[in-house]
Design a protein around this motif. Structure first.
Motif, short mmCIF file in Angstrom:
data_model
loop_
_atom_site.label_atom_id
_atom_site.label_comp_id
_atom_site.label_asym_id
_atom_site.label_seq_id
_atom_site.Cartn_x
_atom_site.Cartn_y
_atom_site.Cartn_z
N TYR A 132 0.82 -1.20 0.00
CA TYR A 132 0.00 0.00 0.00
C TYR A 132 0.86 1.26 0.00
CZ TYR A 132 1.05 0.42 5.05
OH TYR A 132 1.68 0.55 6.26
N THR A 133 0.22 2.35 -0.37
CA THR A 133 0.85 3.66 -0.26
C THR A 133 -0.21 4.64 0.21
OG1 THR A 133 2.25 5.30 -1.37
CG2 THR A 133 0.40 4.40 -2.65
N ILE A 134 0.25 5.72 0.79
CA ILE A 134 -0.65 6.74 1.35
C ILE A 134 -0.57 7.98 0.47
CG2 ILE A 134 -1.14 8.19 3.35
CD1 ILE A 134 0.32 5.98 5.04
N HIS A 135 -1.72 8.46 0.04
CA HIS A 135 -1.79 9.69 -0.74
C HIS A 135 -2.43 10.78 0.11
CE1 HIS A 135 -1.51 7.81 -5.05
NE2 HIS A 135 -0.42 7.64 -4.32
N GLU A 136 -1.94 11.99 -0.06
CA GLU A 136 -2.43 13.12 0.73
C GLU A 136 -3.30 14.08 -0.07
OE1 GLU A 136 0.65 14.51 3.79
OE2 GLU A 136 1.90 13.73 2.13
N PHE A 137 -3.42 13.82 -1.37
CA PHE A 137 -4.19 14.70 -2.23
C PHE A 137 -5.09 13.89 -3.15
CE2 PHE A 137 -0.28 16.88 -1.10
CZ PHE A 137 -0.71 18.15 -0.75
N ARG A 138 -6.11 14.57 -3.66
CA ARG A 138 -7.01 13.99 -4.66
C ARG A 138 -6.95 14.84 -5.91
NH1 ARG A 138 -10.08 10.35 -2.65
NH2 ARG A 138 -10.52 10.20 -0.43
N GLU A 139 -7.11 14.17 -7.03
CA GLU A 139 -7.10 14.90 -8.30
C GLU A 139 -8.53 15.23 -8.73
OE1 GLU A 139 -5.35 14.50 -12.85
OE2 GLU A 139 -4.94 12.96 -11.37
N LYS A 140 -8.77 16.51 -8.96
CA LYS A 140 -10.08 16.94 -9.41
C LYS A 140 -10.16 16.83 -10.93
CE LYS A 140 -12.26 20.10 -7.20
NZ LYS A 140 -12.75 21.42 -6.68
N GLU A 141 -11.35 17.03 -11.48
CA GLU A 141 -11.57 16.88 -12.91
C GLU A 141 -10.70 17.83 -13.74
OE1 GLU A 141 -15.68 17.21 -13.82
OE2 GLU A 141 -16.26 15.42 -12.69
N ASN A 142 -10.37 18.98 -13.18
CA ASN A 142 -9.54 19.94 -13.92
C ASN A 142 -8.05 19.64 -13.82
OD1 ASN A 142 -8.94 20.67 -11.30
ND2 ASN A 142 -10.00 22.65 -11.37
N GLY A 143 -7.72 18.53 -13.16
CA GLY A 143 -6.33 18.13 -13.05
C GLY A 143 -5.61 18.65 -11.82
N ASN A 144 -6.24 19.58 -11.11
CA ASN A 144 -5.63 20.12 -9.89
C ASN A 144 -5.76 19.13 -8.74
OD1 ASN A 144 -4.96 22.54 -11.16
ND2 ASN A 144 -6.94 23.46 -10.67
N LEU A 145 -4.79 19.20 -7.81
CA LEU A 145 -4.84 18.34 -6.64
C LEU A 145 -5.32 19.14 -5.44
CD1 LEU A 145 -1.55 16.22 -6.90
CD2 LEU A 145 -3.83 15.70 -7.76
N VAL A 146 -6.17 18.52 -4.64
CA VAL A 146 -6.69 19.14 -3.43
C VAL A 146 -6.45 18.19 -2.27
CG1 VAL A 146 -8.45 20.47 -4.65
CG2 VAL A 146 -9.00 18.18 -3.83
N PRO A 147 -6.34 18.69 -1.03
CA PRO A 147 -6.09 17.81 0.13
C PRO A 147 -7.15 16.73 0.27
CG PRO A 147 -5.72 20.10 0.72
CD PRO A 147 -6.35 20.12 -0.64
N GLY A 148 -6.72 15.55 0.62
CA GLY A 148 -7.64 14.42 0.81
C GLY A 148 -6.86 13.16 1.13
#
Length: 208
Positions: A132-148
């Protein structure tokens, strides 16, 4: 908490062949961090003992743990564990504490995953082959990453000993007969994982 178990459509591909494409996909956040000067925030892949492993180790381990699986059968599954903002706040005061909590929850959730098969041969996370790996961001439809904060788990179809087939896609049926005596109840799995989280972090979950 949102827990999604995937079989088909994993990173745009399927899970009947090598996991190479999926493992490479999971590196996208670290690549983004490196491009944006966050090299020290990169998070590697881990095995079930929380030891750091390389991408090649993950690929080789999953790809070779497929004894007696037919070409068209699933070789691995994806489990995505996503934490809500309220849950993240319960996981610690700072980034280090929250990352540590994500490790802990991954182990506890994979314990529950193992028990979900109702087998005395597969009792906890140590009986599974997963990374497993841990991600700190999510990718929105516009390609930008937001915290998550969320965790990506890749788990082999076969147990750690390469003996038993384990599929979370089987349907739960009380008293069923045949090769699969008892399926995996995904709704029960998610509910149990939420209860484990709440107990572990003294989290007060909203009823809705």
């Amino acid at each position: 908490m949102n827990i999604k178990i995937q079989s088909k459509g994993i990173a745009g591909g399927d899970n009947t062949g090598s996991c190479r494409k999926y493992v490479r996909y999971l590196a996208h956040e670290n690549e983004w961090k490196e491009k944006n000067g966050l090299i020290l925030d990169k998070i590697p892949m881990y095995d079930r003992n929380k030891a750091v492993v390389s991408e090649s180790t993950v690929i080789d381990s999953i790809d070779h743990n497929k004894s007696h699986l037919h070409a068209a059968e699933a070789k691995y599954f994806s489990c995505i564990i996503s934490f809500s903002e309220e849950e993240v706040n319960s996981m610690g005061e700072d980034r280090a504490e929250r990352i540590s909590s994500a490790h802990k929850m991954t182990e506890l959730i994979m314990d529950r995953y193992a028990r979900g098969f109702g087998s005395d041969k597969v009792k906890d996370h140590k009986d599974l082959l997963y990374f497993y790996t841990i991600h700190e961001f999510r990718e929105k439809e516009n390609g930008n990453l937001v915290p998550g904060l969320h965790v990506h788990v890749i788990v082999s179809r076969k147990d750690a000993g390469n003996r038993y087939k384990l599929s979370p896609m089987t349907t739960y049926k009380e008293g069923s007969s045949g090769v699969i005596k008892r399926g995996f109840c995904r709704d029960e799995f998610v509910g149990d994982c939420e209860a484990v989280f709440d107990r572990t972090f003294s989290h007060r979950r909203k009823i809705e």
